[in-house]
Design a protein around this motif. Structure first.
Motif, PDB file in Angstrom:
ATOM      1  N   ALA A 136      31.507   7.411  16.697  1.00 45.41           N
ATOM      2  CA  ALA A 136      32.336   7.982  17.774  1.00 45.41           C
ATOM      3  C   ALA A 136      32.055   9.461  17.969  1.00 45.41           C
ATOM      4  O   ALA A 136      32.521  10.065  18.930  1.00 45.41           O
ATOM      5  N   GLY A 137      31.342  10.075  17.030  1.00 47.67           N
ATOM      6  CA  GLY A 137      31.002  11.494  17.168  1.00 47.67           C
ATOM      7  C   GLY A 137      31.674  12.400  16.166  1.00 47.67           C
ATOM      8  O   GLY A 137      31.593  13.627  16.285  1.00 47.67           O
TER       9      GLY A 137
ATOM     10  N   ILE B 171      36.898   3.334  21.056  1.00 50.41           N
ATOM     11  CA  ILE B 171      36.034   2.709  22.074  1.00 50.41           C
ATOM     12  C   ILE B 171      34.615   3.258  21.951  1.00 50.41           C
ATOM     13  O   ILE B 171      33.625   2.508  21.961  1.00 50.41           O
ATOM     14  N   LYS B 172      34.530   4.587  21.814  1.00 49.16           N
ATOM     15  CA  LYS B 172      33.204   5.208  21.759  1.00 49.16           C
ATOM     16  C   LYS B 172      32.423   4.714  20.536  1.00 49.16           C
ATOM     17  O   LYS B 172      31.252   4.322  20.643  1.00 49.16           O
ATOM     18  N   GLY B 173      33.101   4.698  19.391  1.00 43.67           N
ATOM     19  CA  GLY B 173      32.427   4.271  18.162  1.00 43.67           C
ATOM     20  C   GLY B 173      32.023   2.808  18.225  1.00 43.67           C
ATOM     21  O   GLY B 173      30.900   2.433  17.855  1.00 43.67           O
TER      22      GLY B 173
ATOM     23  N   THR C  57      31.598   0.944  20.914  1.00 45.62           N
ATOM     24  CA  THR C  57      30.584   0.724  21.950  1.00 45.62           C
ATOM     25  C   THR C  57      29.204   1.094  21.420  1.00 45.62           C
ATOM     26  O   THR C  57      28.222   0.369  21.642  1.00 45.62           O
ATOM     27  N   ALA C  58      29.140   2.217  20.716  1.00 43.81           N
ATOM     28  CA  ALA C  58      27.846   2.657  20.188  1.00 43.81           C
ATOM     29  C   ALA C  58      27.266   1.629  19.221  1.00 43.81           C
ATOM     30  O   ALA C  58      26.053   1.508  19.078  1.00 43.81           O
TER      31      ALA C  58
ATOM     32  N   CYS D  55      28.340  -5.859  23.551  1.00 43.83           N
ATOM     33  CA  CYS D  55      29.567  -5.087  23.436  1.00 43.83           C
ATOM     34  C   CYS D  55      30.516  -5.415  24.585  1.00 43.83           C
ATOM     35  O   CYS D  55      30.123  -5.519  25.727  1.00 43.83           O
TER      36      CYS D  55
ATOM     37  N   ASN E 241      40.244   6.411  22.590  1.00 45.79           N
ATOM     38  CA  ASN E 241      38.936   6.748  23.174  1.00 45.79           C
ATOM     39  C   ASN E 241      37.863   6.851  22.096  1.00 45.79           C
ATOM     40  O   ASN E 241      36.720   6.418  22.297  1.00 45.79           O
ATOM     41  N   ALA E 242      38.245   7.415  20.955  1.00 42.74           N
ATOM     42  CA  ALA E 242      37.268   7.530  19.854  1.00 42.74           C
ATOM     43  C   ALA E 242      36.877   6.135  19.360  1.00 42.74           C
ATOM     44  O   ALA E 242      35.699   5.867  19.086  1.00 42.74           O
TER      45      ALA E 242
END
Ligand SMILES: Cc1cc2nc3c(=O)[nH]c(=O)nc-3n(C[C@H](O)[C@H](O)[C@H](O)COP(=O)(O)OP(=O)(O)OC[C@H]3O[C@@H](n4cnc5c(N)ncnc54)[C@H](O)[C@@H]3O)c2cc1C
Ligand code: SF4
Length: 529
Positions: free
Chosen positions: A451-452, A176-178, A180-181, A525, A173-174
């Motif tokens: 990713a945060g 994907i998030k990173g 995608t951003a 993306c 998930n991390a």
């Protein structure tokens, strides 16, 4: 005493040492296990000599990080060069199944460009085979293991996978998030040789993260559970705890069999019409070098002086990020999402070739070692970091390191407990490698922050040895031909990771000559599932 998941129907066929079998295979790992099955099915008399034990998945394996260290090749080796490799657990397996027992099971294919890097990029060399030759075998093995992954995988030669992708863990998930951003396409849930649904006798993955510890469940593919049972049912023999020590050369430049030691140290000789070495990138050249004899004083099949040379590893730096929310890295296979967006040569970079970014899910002991390496954490500081384990995610970069003649296996003067000279492994990074690693680290760190993550650290590492018995068309610069047959000896073959080498031709200057074609990927993306 074999576990139910292995479904091995004993008794196994036994050949006598005085039988001249058709083939002896040295090493029953990833390649040796598949080859054993194919040869036995084709009706050949074939014996595999395996230095390690025949694992019983029920009795020998535990789902425990510290209880699984016997899976690795931990015999002494000497490591050197300007960038010495950590050997043992991070590189080589031992026992039936070899490295496929403890691999993470990521199974991306080579790209067509991998076979023609010299033509495209002016580094390395072209292979004597191309992607289209190997493609049907990818398709076949992806069904046999089988491989779970997206229906459409965009990089290299686009293709899909036979089993549906896996659900995401926290690290995926991390990623994907990173990605995608940052508008980076990412493949979700594979490709990975782990069952996303039950298959034959094997159950699907239960997502508890012990893949590198062998997967007691049987959901992860290893030749121990995929090909070895069928090999034995088809009449092959595996002699475990049998360490090949020397290949015997007979008349007319033909080998006659293999000398080996059994578990008690007794010496034996198995006669064979042909010998195939499948001991991987360190032990294959070591065996050839230890088999030096009159006519081959520098090592068997080594008239080119390339046995042991051009060994490669991949840059395997681990980038760790801390998140405010729990990630719980252990709750998934380490291998479940990746991007190959940076795989090909990019003219904007100051280096040739590229890298991938993958999920990695170290269990607590491996995480603790990473904290020692990356943060110099120790004592109470290390305990505090380890108590924070659930908040960390790790990405691994896999960077292509080019083949260099000084990255090399030779024989050390020290000997092992059989009296055999051990391997000396020399490894040095060159300019292209260093520049690639720097960019790959920066990009992976950027994805982690995107990713945060609130804190990002990294550990330098190398993984995935290849090369050292390289394949090529020219007997003066390679060990084996495109069929794996040694140029020097017609009934001696190499079939393993040591064959995979992209040799730097003697005239090569080490810099890029030209840039190749880039994959036609959209910059929007994409999530590939
Ligand atoms: C932690 C880890 C994770 C990995 N993850 C991945 C991944 O996700 N994807 C991927 O593609 N690759 C991965 N790899 C790499 C992969 O495991 C290897 O590339 C692969 O196993 C090499 O196959 P091989 O047949 O050449 O050698 P091996 O599978 O290592 O087999 C060699 C066998 O030969 C035996 N042997 C050696 N010498 C002798 C001798 N003298 N006599 C008798 N037997 C001998 C050894 O005991 C061993 O069983 C990983 C590796 C490690 C260490
Ligand atoms: S996560 Fe899946 S593949 Fe990995 S050890 Fe567990 S069951 Fe096996």
């Amino acid at each position: 005493m074999l576990g139910s998941l292995q479904k091995i129907h004993l008794p196994m066929k036994r050949f006598s040492e005085s039988d001249e079998v058709d083939y002896v295979i040295v090493g029953c790992g990833s390649a040796g296990g598949v080859l054993l099955q194919r040869l036995a099915r084709a009706g050949f008399n074939v014996v595999a000599l395996e230095a390690g034990p025949f694992w019983d998945t029920e009795l020998d394996w535990v789902s425990d990080e510290s209880g699984s260290h016997q899976l690795y090749w931990e015999d002494p080796r000497v490591t050197g060069g300007s960038d010495p490799l950590a050997l043992g657990a991070n590189n080589c397996g031992r026992g039936v199944g070899g490295g496929s027992v403890h691999w993470a099971a990521f199974t991306p294919r080579f790209h067509p460009s991998d076979f023609e890097v010299y033509t495209r990029d002016g580094v390395g060399a072209d292979w004597p085979i191309d992607y289209d030759i190997i493609r049907p075998y990818y398709e076949q093995l992806e069904l046999e293991m089988p491989v779970a992954g997206p229906a459409y995988y965009p990089w290299g030669h686009p293709h899909g996978y036979p089993y549906g992708p896996h659900p995401m863990g926290g690290v995926g998930n991390a990623l994907i998030k990173g990605c995608t951003a940052l508008n980076i396409p990412v493949s979700i849930g594979g490709p990975v040789a782990i069952l996303s649904g039950s298959h034959g006798d094997r159950p699907h993955c239960i997502y508890r993260g012990f893949c590198i510890q062998g997967c007691k469940v049987g959901a992860k593919a290893s030749t121990l559970v995929t090909h070895v049972p069928d090999a034995l049912a088809s009449g092959a023999e595996i002699r475990d705890n049998s360490m090949a020590s020397r290949i015997e050369l007979g008349k007319n430049r033909r080998v006659t069999g293999v000398h080996y030691f059994d578990r008690d140290g007794n010496a034996h000789f198995q006669k064979a019409k042909a010998v195939i070495i499948a001991g991987y990138s360190i032990e294959t050249p070591r065996l050839l070098l230890n088999s030096a004899c009159p006519g081959f004083e520098k090592g068997l099949a080594n008239s080119s002086d390339t046995v042991g040379r051009y060994m490669m590893a991949q840059a395997g730096n681990v980038v760790l990020g801390r998140f405010d929310q729990p990630v719980r890295m252990y709750k998934a296979p380490p291998a479940h999402a990746l991007t190959e967006e940076f795989y090909e040569t990019d003219p904007k970079n100051d280096f040739a070739r590229g890298f991938a970014i993958q999920t990695v899910g170290p269990l607590p002991i491996a995480f603790g070692k990473e904290m020692v390496a990356a943060k110099r954490a120790w004592g109470w500081g290390l305990r505090r970091e380890m108590m924070d384990y659930n908040h960390w995610a790790t990405f691994g970069l896999l960077g292509e390191i080019l083949p260099w003649p000084d990255n090399r296996i030779t024989l050390a003067n020290e000997t092992d407990h059989f009296g055999l000279r051990i391997a000396h492994v020399s490894f040095n990074l060159h300019d292209n490698d260093k520049r690639l690693i720097k960019t790959a680290k920066e990009k992976t760190t950027e994805v982690m922050y995107a990713a945060g993550a609130t804190e990002v650290i990294q550990e330098a590492r190398f993984a995935h040895l290849v090369g050292a018995a390289r394949m090529g068309s020219d007997p003066r610069t390679s060990v084996v031909d495109k069929f794996g047959r040694t140029h020097d000896i017609s009934n001696l073959f190499v079939c393993d990771g040591s064959r995979k080498a992209l040799p730097t031709p003697p005239h090569h200057s080490g810099t890029r000559r030209s840039h190749g074609r880039l994959p036609n990927l959209s910059t929007r993306c994409h999530l590939y599932v």
